[in-house]
Design a protein around this motif. Sequence first.
Motif, PDB file in Angstrom:
ATOM      1  N   ARG A  94       0.628  -1.099   0.223  1.00 31.30           N
ATOM      2  CA  ARG A  94       0.285   0.152  -0.102  1.00 31.30           C
ATOM      3  C   ARG A  94       1.118   0.952   0.354  1.00 31.30           C
ATOM      4  NH1 ARG A  94       0.896   1.178   4.984  1.00 31.30           N
ATOM      5  NH2 ARG A  94       0.457   0.490   6.391  1.00 31.30           N
ATOM      6  N   LEU A  95       2.462   1.310   0.325  1.00 32.62           N
ATOM      7  CA  LEU A  95       3.382   2.541   0.215  1.00 32.62           C
ATOM      8  C   LEU A  95       3.896   2.671  -0.339  1.00 32.62           C
ATOM      9  CD1 LEU A  95       4.061   2.691   4.206  1.00 32.62           C
ATOM     10  CD2 LEU A  95       1.758   4.022   2.909  1.00 32.62           C
ATOM     11  N   ARG A  96       3.913   1.731  -1.571  1.00 31.37           N
ATOM     12  CA  ARG A  96       5.063   1.383  -3.027  1.00 31.37           C
ATOM     13  C   ARG A  96       4.909   2.764  -3.893  1.00 31.37           C
ATOM     14  NH1 ARG A  96       5.414  -4.793  -3.276  1.00 31.37           N
ATOM     15  NH2 ARG A  96       5.770  -5.205  -0.849  1.00 31.37           N
ATOM     16  N   GLY A  97       5.331   3.372  -4.207  1.00 32.63           N
ATOM     17  CA  GLY A  97       5.820   4.129  -5.158  1.00 32.63           C
ATOM     18  C   GLY A  97       5.103   3.260  -6.531  1.00 32.63           C
ATOM     19  N   LYS A  98       4.845   5.047  -7.297  1.00 32.85           N
ATOM     20  CA  LYS A  98       4.211   3.488  -9.088  1.00 32.85           C
ATOM     21  C   LYS A  98       5.719   3.568  -9.472  1.00 32.85           C
ATOM     22  CE  LYS A  98       2.568   5.310 -13.460  1.00 32.85           C
ATOM     23  NZ  LYS A  98       1.773   5.549 -14.066  1.00 32.85           N
ATOM     24  N   HIS A  99       6.144   2.618 -10.787  1.00 32.07           N
ATOM     25  CA  HIS A  99       7.119   2.529 -11.099  1.00 32.07           C
ATOM     26  C   HIS A  99       7.278   3.579 -12.394  1.00 32.07           C
ATOM     27  CE1 HIS A  99      10.463   0.142 -12.905  1.00 32.07           C
ATOM     28  NE2 HIS A  99       9.587   0.390 -13.706  1.00 32.07           N
ATOM     29  N   THR A 100       8.437   3.947 -12.646  1.00 31.45           N
ATOM     30  CA  THR A 100       8.686   5.050 -13.768  1.00 31.45           C
ATOM     31  C   THR A 100       9.704   4.108 -14.571  1.00 31.45           C
ATOM     32  OG1 THR A 100       9.801   6.501 -12.719  1.00 31.45           O
ATOM     33  CG2 THR A 100       7.154   6.987 -12.680  1.00 31.45           C
ATOM     34  N   ARG A 101      10.055   4.475 -15.341  1.00 28.84           N
ATOM     35  CA  ARG A 101      11.058   4.072 -15.958  1.00 28.84           C
ATOM     36  C   ARG A 101      11.543   4.969 -16.952  1.00 28.84           C
ATOM     37  NH1 ARG A 101      12.300  -2.085 -17.961  1.00 28.84           N
ATOM     38  NH2 ARG A 101      14.391  -2.087 -18.208  1.00 28.84           N
ATOM     39  N   PRO A 102      13.105   5.859 -16.492  1.00 27.54           N
ATOM     40  CA  PRO A 102      13.179   6.394 -17.766  1.00 27.54           C
ATOM     41  C   PRO A 102      13.426   6.227 -19.585  1.00 27.54           C
ATOM     42  CG  PRO A 102      14.760   6.407 -16.213  1.00 27.54           C
ATOM     43  CD  PRO A 102      13.635   5.734 -16.096  1.00 27.54           C
ATOM     44  N   GLY A 103      12.961   7.064 -20.272  1.00 31.99           N
ATOM     45  CA  GLY A 103      13.170   6.212 -21.405  1.00 31.99           C
ATOM     46  C   GLY A 103      14.805   6.673 -22.161  1.00 31.99           C
ATOM     47  N   ALA A 104      15.083   8.303 -21.704  1.00 32.24           N
ATOM     48  CA  ALA A 104      16.339   8.570 -22.043  1.00 32.24           C
ATOM     49  C   ALA A 104      17.128   9.071 -21.153  1.00 32.24           C
ATOM     50  CB  ALA A 104      16.068  10.006 -23.110  1.00 32.24           C
ATOM     51  N   PRO A 105      18.513   9.026 -21.494  1.00 36.92           N
ATOM     52  CA  PRO A 105      19.864   9.377 -20.550  1.00 36.92           C
ATOM     53  C   PRO A 105      19.376  10.940 -19.941  1.00 36.92           C
ATOM     54  CG  PRO A 105      20.714   8.443 -22.692  1.00 36.92           C
ATOM     55  CD  PRO A 105      19.841   9.020 -22.912  1.00 36.92           C
ATOM     56  N   TYR A 106      19.656  10.676 -18.548  1.00 38.37           N
ATOM     57  CA  TYR A 106      19.264  11.856 -17.920  1.00 38.37           C
ATOM     58  C   TYR A 106      20.887  12.674 -17.173  1.00 38.37           C
ATOM     59  CZ  TYR A 106      17.958   8.743 -13.808  1.00 38.37           C
ATOM     60  OH  TYR A 106      18.469   7.702 -13.745  1.00 38.37           O
ATOM     61  N   VAL A 107      20.931  13.419 -16.372  1.00 34.23           N
ATOM     62  CA  VAL A 107      21.718  13.695 -16.066  1.00 34.23           C
ATOM     63  C   VAL A 107      21.698  14.097 -14.032  1.00 34.23           C
ATOM     64  CG1 VAL A 107      23.525  15.937 -14.927  1.00 34.23           C
ATOM     65  CG2 VAL A 107      22.777  15.374 -17.720  1.00 34.23           C
ATOM     66  N   ARG A 108      22.256  13.286 -13.756  1.00 37.25           N
ATOM     67  CA  ARG A 108      22.205  13.076 -12.057  1.00 37.25           C
ATOM     68  C   ARG A 108      22.898  13.502 -10.853  1.00 37.25           C
ATOM     69  NH1 ARG A 108      19.879   7.843  -9.805  1.00 37.25           N
ATOM     70  NH2 ARG A 108      22.154   7.336 -10.721  1.00 37.25           N
ATOM     71  N   TYR A 109      23.674  14.936 -10.466  1.00 41.09           N
ATOM     72  CA  TYR A 109      24.559  15.018  -9.928  1.00 41.09           C
ATOM     73  C   TYR A 109      25.646  15.480 -10.849  1.00 41.09           C
ATOM     74  CZ  TYR A 109      22.032  12.936  -5.729  1.00 41.09           C
ATOM     75  OH  TYR A 109      20.704  12.340  -5.059  1.00 41.09           O
ATOM     76  N   GLY A 110      25.214  16.562 -11.927  1.00 45.71           N
ATOM     77  CA  GLY A 110      25.794  16.277 -12.600  1.00 45.71           C
ATOM     78  C   GLY A 110      27.342  15.389 -13.423  1.00 45.71           C
ATOM     79  N   PHE A 111      26.771  14.173 -13.435  1.00 51.42           N
ATOM     80  CA  PHE A 111      26.760  12.199 -14.247  1.00 51.42           C
ATOM     81  C   PHE A 111      25.628  12.389 -15.133  1.00 51.42           C
ATOM     82  CE2 PHE A 111      29.406  12.461 -10.708  1.00 51.42           C
ATOM     83  CZ  PHE A 111      30.663  12.111 -11.569  1.00 51.42           C
ATOM     84  N   THR A 112      25.860  11.783 -16.570  1.00 46.23           N
ATOM     85  CA  THR A 112      24.898  11.629 -17.248  1.00 46.23           C
ATOM     86  C   THR A 112      24.460   9.971 -17.159  1.00 46.23           C
ATOM     87  OG1 THR A 112      25.120  12.998 -18.746  1.00 46.23           O
ATOM     88  CG2 THR A 112      24.257  11.100 -19.336  1.00 46.23           C
ATOM     89  N   VAL A 113      22.688   9.333 -16.244  1.00 40.94           N
ATOM     90  CA  VAL A 113      22.810   8.931 -16.272  1.00 40.94           C
ATOM     91  C   VAL A 113      21.954   8.053 -17.445  1.00 40.94           C
ATOM     92  CG1 VAL A 113      21.510   7.400 -14.638  1.00 40.94           C
ATOM     93  CG2 VAL A 113      22.639   9.562 -13.961  1.00 40.94           C
ATOM     94  N   ARG A 114      22.493   6.868 -18.260  1.00 44.10           N
ATOM     95  CA  ARG A 114      21.928   6.031 -19.015  1.00 44.10           C
ATOM     96  C   ARG A 114      20.943   4.872 -18.869  1.00 44.10           C
ATOM     97  NH1 ARG A 114      24.812   0.849 -21.782  1.00 44.10           N
ATOM     98  NH2 ARG A 114      26.201   1.670 -20.281  1.00 44.10           N
ATOM     99  N   PRO A 115      19.820   5.259 -18.657  1.00 45.67           N
ATOM    100  CA  PRO A 115      18.537   4.269 -18.327  1.00 45.67           C
ATOM    101  C   PRO A 115      18.829   2.643 -18.892  1.00 45.67           C
ATOM    102  CG  PRO A 115      17.763   5.989 -18.830  1.00 45.67           C
ATOM    103  CD  PRO A 115      19.190   6.525 -19.249  1.00 45.67           C
ATOM    104  N   TRP A 116      18.379   1.996 -17.334  1.00 44.00           N
ATOM    105  CA  TRP A 116      18.340   0.659 -18.040  1.00 44.00           C
ATOM    106  C   TRP A 116      17.550  -0.207 -18.877  1.00 44.00           C
ATOM    107  CZ3 TRP A 116      22.084  -3.198 -16.851  1.00 44.00           C
ATOM    108  CH2 TRP A 116      22.569  -2.482 -15.821  1.00 44.00           C
ATOM    109  N   THR A 117      18.038  -0.173 -19.747  1.00 38.24           N
ATOM    110  CA  THR A 117      16.597  -1.123 -20.981  1.00 38.24           C
ATOM    111  C   THR A 117      16.301  -3.168 -21.052  1.00 38.24           C
ATOM    112  OG1 THR A 117      18.097  -2.307 -22.856  1.00 38.24           O
ATOM    113  CG2 THR A 117      17.583   0.482 -22.820  1.00 38.24           C
ATOM    114  N   ASP A 118      15.203  -2.826 -21.777  1.00 38.68           N
ATOM    115  CA  ASP A 118      15.213  -4.509 -21.248  1.00 38.68           C
ATOM    116  C   ASP A 118      15.860  -5.535 -21.862  1.00 38.68           C
ATOM    117  OD1 ASP A 118      12.864  -4.178 -20.139  1.00 38.68           O
ATOM    118  OD2 ASP A 118      11.948  -3.796 -22.246  1.00 38.68           O
TER     119      ASP A 118
END
Length: 131
Positions: free
Chosen positions: A58-82
């Motif tokens: 009941r407390l779990r958030g909705k699962h989302t999956r970024p579709g494109a690379p994004y920047v976190r803390y100044g580093f580019t993050v490459r999302p995991w694909t299937d």
Amino acid sequence: MGGKRILSDQQLDEMAALRERGWSIDRIAEYFTAAGTPISASSINWQCMRVGADAPPRLRGKHTRPGAPYVRYGFTVRPWTDEDDALLVELEVAGKKMREICRRLGRANSSVRGRLLTLARRDARREEKAG
């Protein structure tokens, strides 16, 4: 591997129980910090993933999956694909060493370890739903 542990085995058990009772990651970090063991929310999150402590459904958030690379803390993050996930699982099941898995996927050790924990959590949730 890894640095000095912040939480004792007893504290890890308590952390897992609090998470499974529905406490937020931030609340758990504040609880241990107030009790004299300073620890960040991100460390609590990692430890909860590592030991398999999950929030109640009941407390779990909705699962989302970024579709494109994004920047976190100044580093580019490459999302995991299937496809990345399939190769990761294939290599892990084949018994490949972490160093080789990281090299083949072009990812850091912490990224690969975290993804394995995430996939294990998702499997556990699916089993929970089915059972």
